[in-house]
Design a protein around this motif. Structure first.
Motif, PDB file in Angstrom:
ATOM      1  N   VAL A   1       0.857  -1.190   0.000  1.00  0.00           N
ATOM      2  CA  VAL A   1       0.000   0.000   0.000  1.00  0.00           C
ATOM      3  C   VAL A   1       0.886   1.231   0.000  1.00  0.00           C
ATOM      4  O   VAL A   1       1.595   1.496   0.973  1.00  0.00           O
ATOM      5  CB  VAL A   1      -0.938   0.021   1.236  1.00  0.00           C
ATOM      6  N   GLN A   2       0.867   1.986  -1.096  1.00  0.00           N
ATOM      7  CA  GLN A   2       1.722   3.171  -1.199  1.00  0.00           C
ATOM      8  C   GLN A   2       1.062   4.431  -0.638  1.00  0.00           C
ATOM      9  O   GLN A   2       1.660   5.496  -0.671  1.00  0.00           O
ATOM     10  CB  GLN A   2       2.107   3.418  -2.659  1.00  0.00           C
ATOM     11  N   TYR A   3      -0.128   4.304  -0.114  1.00  0.00           N
ATOM     12  CA  TYR A   3      -0.856   5.467   0.388  1.00  0.00           C
ATOM     13  C   TYR A   3      -0.392   5.768   1.805  1.00  0.00           C
ATOM     14  O   TYR A   3      -0.444   4.910   2.686  1.00  0.00           O
ATOM     15  CB  TYR A   3      -2.355   5.165   0.371  1.00  0.00           C
ATOM     16  N   ASP A   4       0.075   6.993   2.024  1.00  0.00           N
ATOM     17  CA  ASP A   4       0.652   7.376   3.311  1.00  0.00           C
ATOM     18  C   ASP A   4      -0.440   7.897   4.241  1.00  0.00           C
ATOM     19  O   ASP A   4      -1.077   8.909   3.961  1.00  0.00           O
ATOM     20  CB  ASP A   4       1.724   8.454   3.098  1.00  0.00           C
ATOM     21  N   HIS A   5      -0.611   7.229   5.380  1.00  0.00           N
ATOM     22  CA  HIS A   5      -1.652   7.607   6.331  1.00  0.00           C
ATOM     23  C   HIS A   5      -1.174   8.631   7.355  1.00  0.00           C
ATOM     24  O   HIS A   5      -1.880   8.887   8.336  1.00  0.00           O
ATOM     25  CB  HIS A   5      -2.191   6.357   7.032  1.00  0.00           C
ATOM     26  N   VAL A   6       0.000   9.207   7.126  1.00  0.00           N
ATOM     27  CA  VAL A   6       0.435  10.331   7.959  1.00  0.00           C
ATOM     28  C   VAL A   6       0.049  11.651   7.309  1.00  0.00           C
ATOM     29  O   VAL A   6      -0.485  12.540   7.964  1.00  0.00           O
ATOM     30  CB  VAL A   6       1.952  10.273   8.217  1.00  0.00           C
ATOM     31  N   TYR A   7       0.305  11.795   6.008  1.00  0.00           N
ATOM     32  CA  TYR A   7       0.035  13.106   5.399  1.00  0.00           C
ATOM     33  C   TYR A   7      -0.883  13.056   4.181  1.00  0.00           C
ATOM     34  O   TYR A   7      -1.510  14.060   3.828  1.00  0.00           O
ATOM     35  CB  TYR A   7       1.349  13.794   5.016  1.00  0.00           C
ATOM     36  N   GLN A   8      -1.001  11.910   3.506  1.00  0.00           N
ATOM     37  CA  GLN A   8      -1.873  11.848   2.336  1.00  0.00           C
ATOM     38  C   GLN A   8      -3.325  11.600   2.710  1.00  0.00           C
ATOM     39  O   GLN A   8      -4.234  12.200   2.149  1.00  0.00           O
ATOM     40  CB  GLN A   8      -1.392  10.752   1.383  1.00  0.00           C
ATOM     41  N   SER A   9      -3.523  10.695   3.626  1.00  0.00           N
ATOM     42  CA  SER A   9      -4.880  10.294   4.004  1.00  0.00           C
ATOM     43  C   SER A   9      -5.585  11.420   4.755  1.00  0.00           C
ATOM     44  O   SER A   9      -5.049  11.985   5.709  1.00  0.00           O
ATOM     45  CB  SER A   9      -4.812   9.046   4.892  1.00  0.00           C
ATOM     46  N   GLN A  10      -6.777  11.748   4.317  1.00  0.00           N
ATOM     47  CA  GLN A  10      -7.619  12.748   4.974  1.00  0.00           C
ATOM     48  C   GLN A  10      -8.857  12.025   5.490  1.00  0.00           C
ATOM     49  O   GLN A  10      -9.676  11.561   4.711  1.00  0.00           O
ATOM     50  CB  GLN A  10      -8.014  13.853   3.988  1.00  0.00           C
ATOM     51  N   ARG A  11      -8.981  11.926   6.793  1.00  0.00           N
ATOM     52  CA  ARG A  11     -10.091  11.213   7.416  1.00  0.00           C
ATOM     53  C   ARG A  11     -10.769  12.095   8.462  1.00  0.00           C
ATOM     54  O   ARG A  11     -10.156  13.020   8.998  1.00  0.00           O
ATOM     55  CB  ARG A  11      -9.596   9.925   8.080  1.00  0.00           C
ATOM     56  N   GLN A  12     -12.030  11.780   8.764  1.00  0.00           N
ATOM     57  CA  GLN A  12     -12.735  12.526   9.792  1.00  0.00           C
ATOM     58  C   GLN A  12     -12.026  12.361  11.137  1.00  0.00           C
ATOM     59  O   GLN A  12     -11.661  11.249  11.526  1.00  0.00           O
ATOM     60  CB  GLN A  12     -14.177  12.050   9.903  1.00  0.00           C
ATOM     61  N   ALA A  13     -11.857  13.486  11.826  1.00  0.00           N
ATOM     62  CA  ALA A  13     -11.065  13.493  13.056  1.00  0.00           C
ATOM     63  C   ALA A  13     -11.799  12.903  14.246  1.00  0.00           C
ATOM     64  O   ALA A  13     -11.180  12.532  15.241  1.00  0.00           O
ATOM     65  CB  ALA A  13     -10.628  14.922  13.381  1.00  0.00           C
ATOM     66  N   GLY A  14     -13.131  12.833  14.176  1.00  0.00           N
ATOM     67  CA  GLY A  14     -13.870  12.346  15.335  1.00  0.00           C
ATOM     68  C   GLY A  14     -13.626  13.230  16.541  1.00  0.00           C
ATOM     69  O   GLY A  14     -13.425  14.445  16.435  1.00  0.00           O
ATOM     70  N   SER A  15     -13.589  12.611  17.698  1.00  0.00           N
ATOM     71  CA  SER A  15     -13.504  13.383  18.942  1.00  0.00           C
ATOM     72  C   SER A  15     -12.141  14.020  19.182  1.00  0.00           C
ATOM     73  O   SER A  15     -12.003  14.845  20.094  1.00  0.00           O
ATOM     74  CB  SER A  15     -13.861  12.487  20.127  1.00  0.00           C
ATOM     75  N   THR A  16     -11.136  13.665  18.383  1.00  0.00           N
ATOM     76  CA  THR A  16      -9.851  14.348  18.551  1.00  0.00           C
ATOM     77  C   THR A  16      -9.941  15.804  18.103  1.00  0.00           C
ATOM     78  O   THR A  16      -9.024  16.590  18.362  1.00  0.00           O
ATOM     79  CB  THR A  16      -8.729  13.650  17.750  1.00  0.00           C
ATOM     80  N   PHE A  17     -11.047  16.172  17.459  1.00  0.00           N
ATOM     81  CA  PHE A  17     -11.245  17.570  17.053  1.00  0.00           C
ATOM     82  C   PHE A  17     -11.834  18.404  18.187  1.00  0.00           C
ATOM     83  O   PHE A  17     -11.761  19.636  18.166  1.00  0.00           O
ATOM     84  CB  PHE A  17     -12.174  17.625  15.835  1.00  0.00           C
TER      85      PHE A  17
END
Length: 777
Positions: A453-469
């Motif tokens: 999987v070449q998709y970087d989940h540190v800076y490429q992936s944009q996901r809903q933050a949930g309660s961390t927001f």
């Protein structure tokens, strides 16, 4: 005079008749003149044809010589050979994290190469190397004999091999022309370089087994150490492999490699480099490798290196550098020890989480992989199947236009269907650690395996933050005068939209206890109802039940998050962002939390410090980008203290991050926040210490993949079950490593800070002064 001619003359008349004799002499002169003329004509013809042939030969030879020299490397390449050298990414402590290369090569100087490797090379390839001038005449004279045998052997010196390896113009395919060019180039090399330089170039350009180019890469790949530390046996093994890098590959064909190594040892003995005793001892040694695969697409640091490549690409293009050939050295902020602990934490916990994930979606005794998942979401399997090549090609294979026919046909292949299920329900994770007071990225793991999987989940992936927001909502509240002890109802509230619809957010359950809940507890327990009830207050419209009147609060929250480092430009003004509907990257989110740990000042994350060329000259330097104070030190400290409650709990309640202490035994002063989206597709945890802020995310590559929320973990959330263990494992291993960058200090209040006191309580909710700074308080 010929006999025939004499027979035709009347001798008596010849001597008695002067006129007859005169006639005969005249005739003889004519015949002689004709013969001389014919002879002269023939001579001229011979000279013309011979001269023409010689001229043609000269032209052919001249043309061939021109052809030979046209195939030689240009003069400037002798001064600057075009050798592709790998560029390296190094940590701040000097460890090589990754390489960019066409050929995996690290150039080392002659002094950095083991003398054993040089001795083995001379003994095996060219024992008269130090006495010839590029061509070994003894070996060259053997060429005619070998040609008669049908092959050309025994003529290539080290200089000739270097010419062939280093200058692509000469070529590798055998031909007489290539051999002549090789000889000419070898002589030119000897004129331009010393013997030491030629040996250095040779050992840095030649290819060794397992995609290692040059002696340094070969030594690191096969023995895990620099070339200068190679033993006699190791050097003989490497030099011996050059004859046939696959056949003599010590990893794949150890028996062949050992035989070839012993031949090299024998040659070293004959040339006086080792004694008979040493030879006998070394020849009996087994091959012992400490194999380190070349930097490949499977390693975790490849995620970070691709981020670095994208960051420096504009500079490379502007300045004409080739990252894959120019031997650049890129220094980063990564701490190699912390990086190792991060990679280990992600791998260890992700493996165990995958097992838990599978078991929670599998009914007892079922033979079907995650049968509960496919029953709950029956359309997902066909959607996953439709993405496969077999499904796309199925219309033609099964001669149909109907999707259901293809689906039914593929479902007959149970092994294939099972592989699709497993591949699409694989969990992924991301982890990043940042130093809050300078923005330095200390560790970065973008996923489980870059090769898959070449998709970087540190800076490429944009996901809903949930309660961390939610901390950004609470920060706006604290910044606008609210205190941690201010109370709000724990029950849900509804807001009406202009179209008559109702926005009706709520917690999954409401716990027992008082109706009114302080903000401290609301944040620690991640209570949606309390967070939502803040919005009318922040909007300046207390008591409103109209959703559109919440817009001022939403804009304040977006502005706060933006100042702390999160891109909010595409986020609509919906009040649901208070509960974490905004999509963020893990890098953004973790960086935003550094603002709390850095006393209200946000510094953009920085991963690079400088770029050097292969000679060590600094080409480019990078410096942190400091911002103005985003929030006051007092607000930052209050928020930090409130997020301590997420980990340690408070009076009469446990925070959602309590497992960090109870299960992972973290006793340091730590604050943080868990987060989970409504469908448990995205699971987060961010932890803060004064010297480091750590963020983790766990989820599926596809948003359809979510954790089972029917297994009784709603009180702590999936973020505490999935992302928190990665951070907890990292903290434990890193803090136990005496060589790693780690501190045990506590958060300190700003000078002159007066803790907010609830007038209705005798004690302060914040740390008592006498306990301030104690680890574990």
């Amino acid at each position: 005079m010929s006999d025939t001619e004499n027979n035709n003359i009347d001798s008596e008349r010849y001597f008695n008749d002067p006129e007859y004799r005169k006639q005969i002499l005249e005739e003889r002169k004519k015949r002689n003149a004709s013969t001389a003329s014919n002879s002269s004509l023939l001579s001229r013809k011979i000279m013309i044809w011979g001269g023409s042939a010689l001229g043609v030969m000269c032209i052919v030879m001249l043309t061939y010589i021109i052809y030979l020299f046209q195939g030689l490397p240009p003069a400037d390449k002798f001064e600057n050979p075009d050798t592709a050298i790998a560029s390296e990414i190094r940590s701040r402590d000097g460890a090589v994290l990754d390489k960019y290369f066409v050929e995996n090569r690290t150039w080392v100087r002659y002094e950095e190469i083991s003398g054993n490797a040089i001795d083995a090379l001379i003994a095996t390839e060219d024992h008269r190397f130090y006495s010839h001038w590029g061509m070994d005449m003894f070996r060259t004279l053997a060429i005619p004999i070998n040609i008669l045998r049908g092959r050309w052997e025994g003529a290539s010196t080290i200089s000739q091999q270097l010419a062939r390896n280093m200058y692509k113009e000469i070529g590798q395919k055998f031909s007489y022309s290539r051999k002549f060019r090789e000889m000419i180039t070898a002589v030119q090399l000897e004129r331009n370089y010393t013997k030491r330089e030629i040996v250095e170039m040779y050992l840095n350009t030649v290819e060794f087994p397992n995609s290692a180019f040059g002696i340094e890469a070969a030594s690191q790949t096969h023995f895990g150490k620099p070339a200068k530390e190679l033993t006699v046996s190791e050097a003989a093994l490497m030099i011996g492999s050059l004859q046939a890098i696959f056949t003599n590959n010590p990893r794949i064909n150890p028996e062949n490699a050992k035989k070839r190594r012993n031949i090299v040892l024998l040659l070293m003995k004959r040339r006086g480099f080792i004694t008979e005793t040493e030879y006998q001892m070394l020849a009996d040694e087994p091959i012992v490798l400490d194999y380190h695969p070349p930097f490949s697409s499977g390693q975790e640091t490849r995620y970070f290196s691709q981020y670095v490549r994208q960051k420096i690409e504009p500079w490379l293009q502007e300045n004409g550098y080739d990252l894959f050939k120019d031997g650049l050295v890129i220094y980063t902020t990564i701490d190699s020890r912390l990086q190792q602990h991060a990679e280990k934490a992600v791998k260890t916990k992700l493996d165990s989480l995958q097992t838990i994930f599978k078991n929670e979606w599998t009914s007892p005794g079922s033979d079907e992989y995650m049968d509960l998942f496919w029953k709950k979401y029956p359309t997902y399997l066909i959607q996953f199947l439709e993405k496969t090549d077999r499904f796309k090609n199925g219309y033609q294979k099964y001669n149909t236009k109907f999707r259901q026919v293809v689906y039914d046909s593929l479902m007959q292949d149970t092994a294939f269907v099972d592989s699709v299920k497993r591949a699409n329900t694989r969990l992924e994770a991301g982890f990043v650690a940042i130093e809050p007071d300078n923005g330095n990225v200390l560790a970065w793991v973008g996923g489980s395996d870059y090769g898959s999987v070449q998709y970087d989940h540190v800076y490429q992936s944009q996901r809903q933050a949930g309660s961390t927001f939610k901390p950004f909502v609470y920060t706006v509240a604290i910044d606008n005068g609210f205190k941690p002890y201010h109370k709000f109802s724990k029950y849900p509230i509804s807001f009406y939209q202009k179209n008559g619809n109702v926005w009706d957010p709520k917690d999954s359950s409401v716990d027992d206890g008082p109706t009114m809940v302080p903000l401290r507890k609301g944040l620690a327990k991640s209570m949606n109802n309390v967070t939502v009830r803040l919005l009318p207050e922040l909007a300046g419209a207390p008591g409103t039940n109209k959703q559109w009147e919440l817009t001022p609060a939403v804009r304040k929250i977006k502005d706060m998050a933006s100042k702390m480092g999160i891109d909010m430009s595409d986020v609509p003004d919906f009040p649901a962002i208070a509960l974490g509907t905004a999509e963020v990257s893990l890098l953004e989110l973790t960086s935003a939390y550094t603002t709390f740990a850095n006393k209200g000042v946000h510094i953009e994350p920085i991963a690079l410090t400088r770029i050097e060329d292969k000679q060590g000259n600094v080409l480019k330097e990078y410096n942190p980008k400091y911002t103005q104070e985003v929030i006051s030190p007092e607000t930052a400290y209050i928020m930090t203290d409130m997020m301590r409650g997420v980990i340690r709990g408070g009076e009469g309640f446990h925070g959602t991050g309590v497992r960090l202490r109870n299960k992972y035994g973290v006793s340091q002063d730590v604050a943080g926040k868990t987060g989970t989206t409504n469908n448990a597709s995205d699971n987060w945890f961010v932890a803060m210490m004064p010297h480091i802020v750590m963020g983790a995310w766990v989820g599926g590559e596809d948003l359809k993949i979510r954790f089972n929320q029917d297994v009784g973990y709603s009180s702590i959330g999936q973020g505490a079950r999935t992302a928190l263990p990665i951070v907890g494992t990292f903290i434990n291993s890193a803090s136990a490593d005496e060589q790693a960058y780690w501190k045990f200090d506590s958060f300190e209040p700003p000078p002159g800070f007066i803790p907010p006191v609830d007038p209705n309580k005798a004690e302060n909710d914040l740390l008592k002064d006498e306990n301030k700074g104690k680890i574990g308080w």
